[in-house]
Design an enzyme around this catalytic site. Sequence first.
Site, short mmCIF file in Angstrom:
data_model
loop_
_atom_site.label_atom_id
_atom_site.label_comp_id
_atom_site.label_asym_id
_atom_site.label_seq_id
_atom_site.Cartn_x
_atom_site.Cartn_y
_atom_site.Cartn_z
N ASP A 203 1.11 -1.04 -0.02
CA ASP A 203 -0.12 -0.21 -0.05
C ASP A 203 1.09 1.27 -0.33
O ASP A 203 0.03 2.51 -0.32
CB ASP A 203 -1.03 -0.11 1.23
CG ASP A 203 -2.04 1.08 1.18
OD1 ASP A 203 -2.45 2.24 0.17
OD2 ASP A 203 -2.16 1.87 2.56
N SER A 227 -5.96 6.57 0.32
CA SER A 227 -6.41 4.95 -0.56
C SER A 227 -7.54 4.54 -0.35
O SER A 227 -7.97 4.90 0.23
CB SER A 227 -5.33 4.06 0.05
OG SER A 227 -4.28 3.81 -0.18
N GLN A 277 -4.96 -0.94 -7.32
CA GLN A 277 -5.15 0.88 -6.36
C GLN A 277 -5.86 2.01 -6.74
O GLN A 277 -5.19 2.31 -7.25
CB GLN A 277 -4.43 1.14 -4.76
CG GLN A 277 -4.96 1.53 -3.92
CD GLN A 277 -3.99 2.51 -3.11
OE1 GLN A 277 -3.07 3.16 -2.92
NE2 GLN A 277 -3.33 0.83 -1.30
#
Length: 285
Positions: A203, A227, A277
């Site tokens: 991430d 995110s 993502q």
Amino acid sequence: MAGSVEKLLALLELEQLDVDLYRGAQPETDRQRVFGGQVAGQALVAASRSADPEFELHSLHSYFLRPGDTRVPIIYQVQRIRDGRSFETRRVVARQHGREIYSQTTSFQKPEDGYEHSDRMPSVGTPDEGLSLADLAAARSEEDLRHWQHEWAGLDMRHMGMSGRGLEVDPATPAQARLWVRVGGELPDDPVIQKAAFTYASDLTLIGATLVPHGIHINSPKLQPASLDHTIWFHRPLRADDWWLYDQASPSASGGRGLAIARVFSQAGELVATVAQEGLIRRIG
């Protein structure tokens, strides 16, 4: 955050409160909100504890719903959605202050043989040829180095280039970034811990890849980043504590959001995972 591999392992060691109910600890951090990789990795551990050990995690799909509070633990509730002969499905909801902050759906498969093919790893230098992100932080300022050492020193990351800076600009794919990554210490052989640690690290850099063509750094005061969702497909066995190439590309940015997709290769050249993502990249001012 995980300033060492020991601190990362401590984050992934959940406390069981009841059947399918867990509590995740918080690290000492300067951050104002919980790092997305932390809650995703902890949720993966919670889901895996309810799965049959004969089944292996092959994918997770998740949404970041609210900013997490770094001052209080996170509660993880696991729902056993399906137990089949070949696949098991789990849903995990993370809560703080009585509200959902994150949701994750995971799928586990009993190993079986099948057709095989994969992309080839791009031509890239070795990790020793890359620029350490710790060294890059030190070059910016002493404060940036202190922040890296306190928050991220549990990860060893080597920058191999991005579009226009170390990688040739490709008009067909204008936003590319490559890094070699590994956890900076030895992890247990447990595949759950290896995948959870990988999820944690996965991430950290994807939103940055969406900003490559726009000349703005993720820490710029003119940007609001976050995110929004995170998906991983695990194709083959991987170790988060061995080097893996994070070959990132952003096919689109629009509406204040940027999409990044990454192929993950082992140092031996195997495609071991794919990550996707979408992140908020909202301009301020």
